[in-house]
Design an enzyme around this catalytic site. Structure first.
Site, PDB file in Angstrom:
ATOM      1  N   CYS A 175      -7.250  -3.080   3.245  1.00 51.45           N
ATOM      2  CA  CYS A 175      -7.038  -1.633   3.274  1.00 51.45           C
ATOM      3  C   CYS A 175      -7.640  -0.964   2.054  1.00 51.45           C
ATOM      4  CB  CYS A 175      -5.553  -1.285   3.392  1.00 51.45           C
ATOM      5  SG  CYS A 175      -5.238   0.500   3.379  1.00 51.45           S
ATOM      6  N   CYS A 233       0.835  -1.193   0.000  1.00 46.36           N
ATOM      7  CA  CYS A 233       0.000   0.000   0.000  1.00 46.36           C
ATOM      8  C   CYS A 233       0.875   1.250   0.000  1.00 46.36           C
ATOM      9  CB  CYS A 233      -0.904  -0.005   1.235  1.00 46.36           C
ATOM     10  SG  CYS A 233      -1.958   1.448   1.410  1.00 46.36           S
ATOM     11  N   HIS A 256       0.110  -3.798   6.269  1.00 46.86           N
ATOM     12  CA  HIS A 256      -1.151  -3.730   7.004  1.00 46.86           C
ATOM     13  C   HIS A 256      -2.350  -4.220   6.198  1.00 46.86           C
ATOM     14  CE1 HIS A 256      -0.814   0.047   4.728  1.00 46.86           C
ATOM     15  NE2 HIS A 256      -2.127  -0.049   4.607  1.00 46.86           N
ATOM     16  N   HIS A 302       4.864   5.801   2.623  1.00 46.00           N
ATOM     17  CA  HIS A 302       5.012   7.043   3.388  1.00 46.00           C
ATOM     18  C   HIS A 302       5.889   6.826   4.619  1.00 46.00           C
ATOM     19  CE1 HIS A 302       2.420   9.596   1.067  1.00 46.00           C
ATOM     20  NE2 HIS A 302       1.367   8.807   1.215  1.00 46.00           N
ATOM     21  N   SER A 345       0.476   3.792   1.651  1.00 48.79           N
ATOM     22  CA  SER A 345       0.662   4.245   3.038  1.00 48.79           C
ATOM     23  C   SER A 345       1.945   3.683   3.623  1.00 48.79           C
ATOM     24  CB  SER A 345      -0.534   3.819   3.897  1.00 48.79           C
ATOM     25  OG  SER A 345      -1.729   4.353   3.398  1.00 48.79           O
TER      26      SER A 345
END
Length: 362
Positions: A163, A38, A59, A43, A40
């Site tokens: 997610c 992902c 995740h 990041h 995310s």
């Protein structure tokens, strides 16, 4: 177990052998079957969002329950499950008012001073990221961070529900509450944006406009339910959307995390429309509405993880897939082993494909 460890920002993840603790009273030990990559995660890997290190990211996962703690009541060994980063305590103000995605989840983590869930062979603790740390062969999590699903569901497809699909589809169903015939624009056609487009189709939206600079992503969006596409970097992208819809869209969803994307979402709105920001933008950035936007009844909202109720939402999304309504096959661009995780993130940075999914040997 093998796990991909983030040692320092902007360095490749390192494959290490880690130790995992035994389940506590409310904890579940899961053998990871698959985990999506992902944006995310990127990041945190790049240090844009800080996190204590070393840590195991990841995740967006699915797997099989190996063991449960003494107080666990929601799953049992052998169950197929999908995990979710929005672990909920079940008794705070947010949980009891139906906004469980906003729960800070303090009670779902081990108490300070307790044995770490993850550690190196010498006993050095390794931080668990987002209550999950799914870039590993096993996960030890709170029971309120996973939910049981249909055992017939392919787990590589189930992982992206954890997610991308919960966020994108959840935004359409929960945060936007799209009704049949309403118009929707989605800015950013990665995994989250594509899931939002697919969900808008399921919800019966009228025009569904996909905005992305990559032609490959726009083609995927059309396959998943978009009726029109726009180059998000075109100078007149907002004007094109307003013209297509004869006044702007009812709902604009920002699903990439770029400041310009948030601005495009706001500019694409019709009178009374709502812009929903999903992407993880730079922490110092803000998105706003002008005075005229406010006088026109426009609204701006965030929707963390699609404002999901994941123990209910995820089994429904699995059912949508099993019935042929939700297209998870198109969202998954490639399946890779854990050892190729860094190459997977390089593919993500190129921006041309959708989801890469790590598949673990079972």
């Amino acid at each position: 177990m093998k796990a991909a460890v983030l040692v320092a920002p902007n360095l490749p993840l390192e494959i290490e052998q880690l130790q995992i603790s035994k389940p506590g009273p409310h904890e579940v030990l899961i053998r990871t079957a698959a985990c999506g990559l992902c944006h995310s995660d990127l990041h945190f890997i790049e240090g844009t969002y800080p996190h204590p290190l070393p840590a195991v990211p990841g995740h967006e996962a699915a797997g099989i329950v190996e063991a449960v703690g003494s107080e666990v009541r929601t799953v049992k060994p052998g169950d197929a499950v999908v995990t979710c980063l929005s672990a909920f305590c079940g008794h705070c103000e947010f949980c009891v008012t139906g906004r469980m995605a906003l729960c800070l989840g303090a009670d779902t983590r081990r108490a300070p001073g307790a044995e770490s869930r993850l550690s190196r062979p010498d006993g050095t603790p390794v931080n668990q990221m987002l209550n999950l740390s799914a870039f590993a062969e096993m996960m030890l999590i709170h029971e309120h961070a996973c939910t049981r699903i249909d055992p017939e569901m392919p787990l590589d497809r189930a992982s992206v529900i954890g997610c991308a699909v919960t966020t994108g589809a959840g935004t359409i169903f929960n945060a936007c509450k799209v009704t049949p015939g309403e118009t929707v624009a989605v800015v950013g056609c990665g995994g989250v944006g594509l899931a939002a487009i697919n969900a808008a189709k399921i919800a019966g939206a009228g025009k569904i406009i996909a905005a992305d600079p990559m032609p490959e992503k726009r083609d995927l969006a059309m396959k998943l339910g978009a009726t029109h596409t726009v180059d998000a970097l075109a100078d007149d992208a907002a004007a094109q959307i307003v013209e297509m819809t004869k006044g702007g869209v009812d709902h604009a969803v920002e699903a990439v995390g770029r400041p310009a994307s948030g601005e495009l979402a706001v500019k694409a709105l019709r009178r009374g429309g709502t812009a929903t920001i999903l992407g993880m933008m730079p922490l110092t950035h803000s998105v706003g509405l002008s005075a005229m936007d406010l006088l026109s009844g426009k609204k701006l909202q965030g929707a963390i993880m699609g404002m999901n109720h994941f123990p209910v939402d995820m089994p429904r999304l699995v059912d949508f897939y099993m019935r042929g309504l939700l297209d998870l096959d198109t969202i998954i661009a490639e399946r890779i082993p854990l050892e190729k995780i860094n190459e997977g993130f390089e593919t993500m940075k190129s921006g041309a494909s959708a989801r890469s999914v790590i598949v673990f040997d079972q």
